[in-house]
Motif scaffolding. Sequence first.
Motif, PDB file in Angstrom:
ATOM      1  N   ASP A 197      11.485   1.557   5.939  1.00  0.00           N
ATOM      2  CA  ASP A 197      12.581   2.493   6.177  1.00  0.00           C
ATOM      3  C   ASP A 197      12.345   3.834   5.502  1.00  0.00           C
ATOM      4  N   MET A 198      11.654   3.804   4.384  1.00  0.00           N
ATOM      5  CA  MET A 198      11.504   5.015   3.585  1.00  0.00           C
ATOM      6  C   MET A 198      10.216   5.782   3.871  1.00  0.00           C
ATOM      7  N   PHE A 199       9.078   5.091   3.893  1.00  0.00           N
ATOM      8  CA  PHE A 199       7.793   5.785   3.783  1.00  0.00           C
ATOM      9  C   PHE A 199       6.978   5.771   5.073  1.00  0.00           C
ATOM     10  N   GLY A 200       6.272   6.873   5.273  1.00  0.00           N
ATOM     11  CA  GLY A 200       5.340   6.951   6.386  1.00  0.00           C
ATOM     12  C   GLY A 200       3.896   6.916   5.927  1.00  0.00           C
ATOM     13  N   TYR A 201       3.707   6.749   4.618  1.00  0.00           N
ATOM     14  CA  TYR A 201       2.365   6.801   4.037  1.00  0.00           C
ATOM     15  C   TYR A 201       2.306   5.756   2.924  1.00  0.00           C
ATOM     16  N   VAL A 202       1.415   4.800   3.035  1.00  0.00           N
ATOM     17  CA  VAL A 202       1.334   3.726   2.036  1.00  0.00           C
ATOM     18  C   VAL A 202      -0.098   3.607   1.522  1.00  0.00           C
ATOM     19  N   THR A 203      -0.214   3.151   0.292  1.00  0.00           N
ATOM     20  CA  THR A 203      -1.519   2.949  -0.329  1.00  0.00           C
ATOM     21  C   THR A 203      -1.705   1.480  -0.677  1.00  0.00           C
ATOM     22  N   ILE A 204      -2.804   0.911  -0.232  1.00  0.00           N
ATOM     23  CA  ILE A 204      -3.172  -0.459  -0.578  1.00  0.00           C
ATOM     24  C   ILE A 204      -4.082  -0.401  -1.802  1.00  0.00           C
ATOM     25  N   PRO A 205      -3.699  -1.050  -2.899  1.00  0.00           N
ATOM     26  CA  PRO A 205      -4.571  -1.017  -4.087  1.00  0.00           C
ATOM     27  C   PRO A 205      -5.840  -1.824  -3.873  1.00  0.00           C
ATOM     28  N   ILE A 231      -0.276  -2.643  10.067  1.00  0.00           N
ATOM     29  CA  ILE A 231      -0.698  -2.047  11.337  1.00  0.00           C
ATOM     30  C   ILE A 231       0.415  -2.154  12.368  1.00  0.00           C
ATOM     31  N   GLY A 232       0.457  -1.167  13.254  1.00  0.00           N
ATOM     32  CA  GLY A 232       1.477  -1.133  14.284  1.00  0.00           C
ATOM     33  C   GLY A 232       2.806  -0.586  13.827  1.00  0.00           C
ATOM     34  N   ARG A 233       2.856  -0.014  12.614  1.00  0.00           N
ATOM     35  CA  ARG A 233       4.115   0.473  12.043  1.00  0.00           C
ATOM     36  C   ARG A 233       4.185   2.002  11.986  1.00  0.00           C
ATOM     37  N   ARG A 234       3.337   2.694  12.637  1.00  0.00           N
ATOM     38  CA  ARG A 234       3.291   4.161  12.612  1.00  0.00           C
ATOM     39  C   ARG A 234       3.161   4.682  11.180  1.00  0.00           C
ATOM     40  N   LEU A 235       2.293   4.037  10.445  1.00  0.00           N
ATOM     41  CA  LEU A 235       2.058   4.417   9.066  1.00  0.00           C
ATOM     42  C   LEU A 235       0.673   5.038   8.903  1.00  0.00           C
ATOM     43  N   ILE A 272     -18.852  -0.115  -1.722  1.00  0.00           N
ATOM     44  CA  ILE A 272     -18.099   0.867  -0.935  1.00  0.00           C
ATOM     45  C   ILE A 272     -18.478   0.781   0.532  1.00  0.00           C
ATOM     46  N   SER A 273     -19.751   0.647   0.824  1.00  0.00           N
ATOM     47  CA  SER A 273     -20.193   0.537   2.221  1.00  0.00           C
ATOM     48  C   SER A 273     -19.544  -0.662   2.904  1.00  0.00           C
ATOM     49  N   ARG A 274     -19.491  -1.764   2.201  1.00  0.00           N
ATOM     50  CA  ARG A 274     -18.911  -2.991   2.769  1.00  0.00           C
ATOM     51  C   ARG A 274     -17.430  -2.811   3.102  1.00  0.00           C
ATOM     52  N   ILE A 275     -16.664  -2.350   2.123  1.00  0.00           N
ATOM     53  CA  ILE A 275     -15.219  -2.291   2.306  1.00  0.00           C
ATOM     54  C   ILE A 275     -14.815  -1.190   3.295  1.00  0.00           C
ATOM     55  N   VAL A 276     -15.480  -0.046   3.238  1.00  0.00           N
ATOM     56  CA  VAL A 276     -15.124   1.038   4.154  1.00  0.00           C
ATOM     57  C   VAL A 276     -15.495   0.673   5.589  1.00  0.00           C
ATOM     58  N   THR A 277     -16.646   0.061   5.779  1.00  0.00           N
ATOM     59  CA  THR A 277     -17.038  -0.375   7.117  1.00  0.00           C
ATOM     60  C   THR A 277     -16.044  -1.385   7.679  1.00  0.00           C
ATOM     61  N   ARG A 278     -15.590  -2.293   6.848  1.00  0.00           N
ATOM     62  CA  ARG A 278     -14.683  -3.348   7.311  1.00  0.00           C
ATOM     63  C   ARG A 278     -13.338  -2.787   7.786  1.00  0.00           C
ATOM     64  N   TYR A 279     -12.840  -1.752   7.102  1.00  0.00           N
ATOM     65  CA  TYR A 279     -11.482  -1.282   7.406  1.00  0.00           C
ATOM     66  C   TYR A 279     -11.437   0.135   7.983  1.00  0.00           C
ATOM     67  N   SER A 280     -12.538   0.641   8.442  1.00  0.00           N
ATOM     68  CA  SER A 280     -12.583   2.027   8.917  1.00  0.00           C
ATOM     69  C   SER A 280     -11.628   2.283  10.080  1.00  0.00           C
ATOM     70  N   ARG A 281     -11.303   1.253  10.862  1.00  0.00           N
ATOM     71  CA  ARG A 281     -10.391   1.432  12.001  1.00  0.00           C
ATOM     72  C   ARG A 281      -8.947   1.638  11.558  1.00  0.00           C
ATOM     73  N   TYR A 282      -8.624   1.224  10.339  1.00  0.00           N
ATOM     74  CA  TYR A 282      -7.227   1.206   9.916  1.00  0.00           C
ATOM     75  C   TYR A 282      -6.877   2.227   8.841  1.00  0.00           C
ATOM     76  N   ILE A 283      -7.840   2.608   8.048  1.00  0.00           N
ATOM     77  CA  ILE A 283      -7.568   3.443   6.875  1.00  0.00           C
ATOM     78  C   ILE A 283      -7.732   4.921   7.210  1.00  0.00           C
TER      79      ILE A 283
END
Length: 497
Positions: A197-205, A231-235, A272-283
């Motif tokens: 309800d509040m935020f349009g921008y979130v950070t995953i630690p 995902i799918g939340r316009r964030l 870094i290569s591993r994690i960024v490659t895995r989530y590049s579609r979402y982040i």
Amino acid sequence: MRFQVFKNGDLANDFELSAAYMFGADGVPLRAINKIRFKNGFIECSKKGPESAGLALLWPVDDFGRILLSTTRVPERKRPYNLNIELARARLMQITLKREDWSLFDEDTTKFEDMVHQSRELFIEAIQNIGNPSKASVLADESLQGAMIFSERLAAKHAEVFLAARCRTRGLGRHSLGCRIDPELVDNAKYRKCLFDMFGYVTIPVNWAEIESEKGDYDFSTIDHCIDILIGRRLAICAGPLLYFSEGHLPEWLGDGGWEFEKIREAAYEFISRIVTRYSRYIHAWRVISGMNANNHFGFNFEQMIEITRTACLAARSADNKSRKIVEILFPWGEYYAKKKKTVPPLVYADMVIQSAISFDAFAVQLLFGKDRPGMHIRDMMQISSMLDYFAAVVKPVHITGVAIPGQSMTDDQDGRVAGEWHRGWDQSLQSDWIEQFYKIALGKPFVNSITYSNLADTDKNDVLGSGLLTEGFEPKETFHTLKKLQKLLLTRQKKV
């Protein structure tokens, strides 16, 4: 170098010497300090070099709070300085400089202008009575009190003017206000509702130690679960920090392995290569490296600090060339530099990252307050606004990736006597007022792109206890409603433009 300390016109018998450090040119803390101590009404500062220096410490101001304040830089001399006078001098000087910097000389009310005029007159009278230090200190205290109130109103006026101008240029939007999520709480329906309800921008630690507890064995289940929920939340989604060289964020096999720099760099690049490659579609944005200026577990030299920053940004960009790459700076006043070896002042690090032609998109800073730790003592809004102005010259956008302030009075290292107080003891109403002023000041800076609050809900794991926007039972605090009104105001102004 000695400073005479007065309380209500009397030489102080006792004084809680909290957060004290000395600084030199450009506000950089001095390392060549043998001791800062209070004795028989005097603060004695033993330093090794002859250079001029200033003193910063937590100081009580009537009807304003207990704030980390500083003197101007003064030369060594045998005769002691009157600390009360020097603190008032420094604040009046800051007011003059910031009024010129902000071009604010047409305040709305005569009373507003009269306040600083009266503070100056009191300061002049204090100087005229310098031979009577007791009387001079009382006049200086009254001068400082008025100057503190005026300077905070001045910062608020600046925020009002520049925030309105920014809204006219459509410089803010739904993604300007963000929040760091707690993976342990995202399954709670009330928590998720407040978040969405509040935020349009979130950070995953991200914690490297938890993801790669064994070399080459990656556990991405926690991040996977967060992504599935978001995902799918316009964030807009941010993740990080990918690298943070503090003990709790480094895998044991790396932190205790006695590895040489080249091996550490290779391991960091691979992770870094591993994690960024895995989530590049979402982040949408990666906090690639955090706190290299202040936390240096491996004792890297300066060249190695810059090289590991370059490696982190290169690895992230090689794996994903679309998302923003953010370099995060912790403790932007740099108090840690006075005592921690193998660290660098924050703006020196920022400047060298830019001068080294490292490929990244933005800087980030964190501003956590309310704790008796270097960099977390309470400062006033003028100091916060002035500090952010330093980043106007770094030619990169700035994201505030962490903000926290207590919502209730605490004990131990969050006791106001050692951590500081803003006007009075902390409660939800005061937390709400602080957040409103802070957000308006920060968002009024044209180079600040977003603000991410550190804790949506109170937990016993938060860096600053009681700093959440929700209670432990996920009930909204006054601060939550304040941010909601602010977001609505920003979006409404954007639409009108």
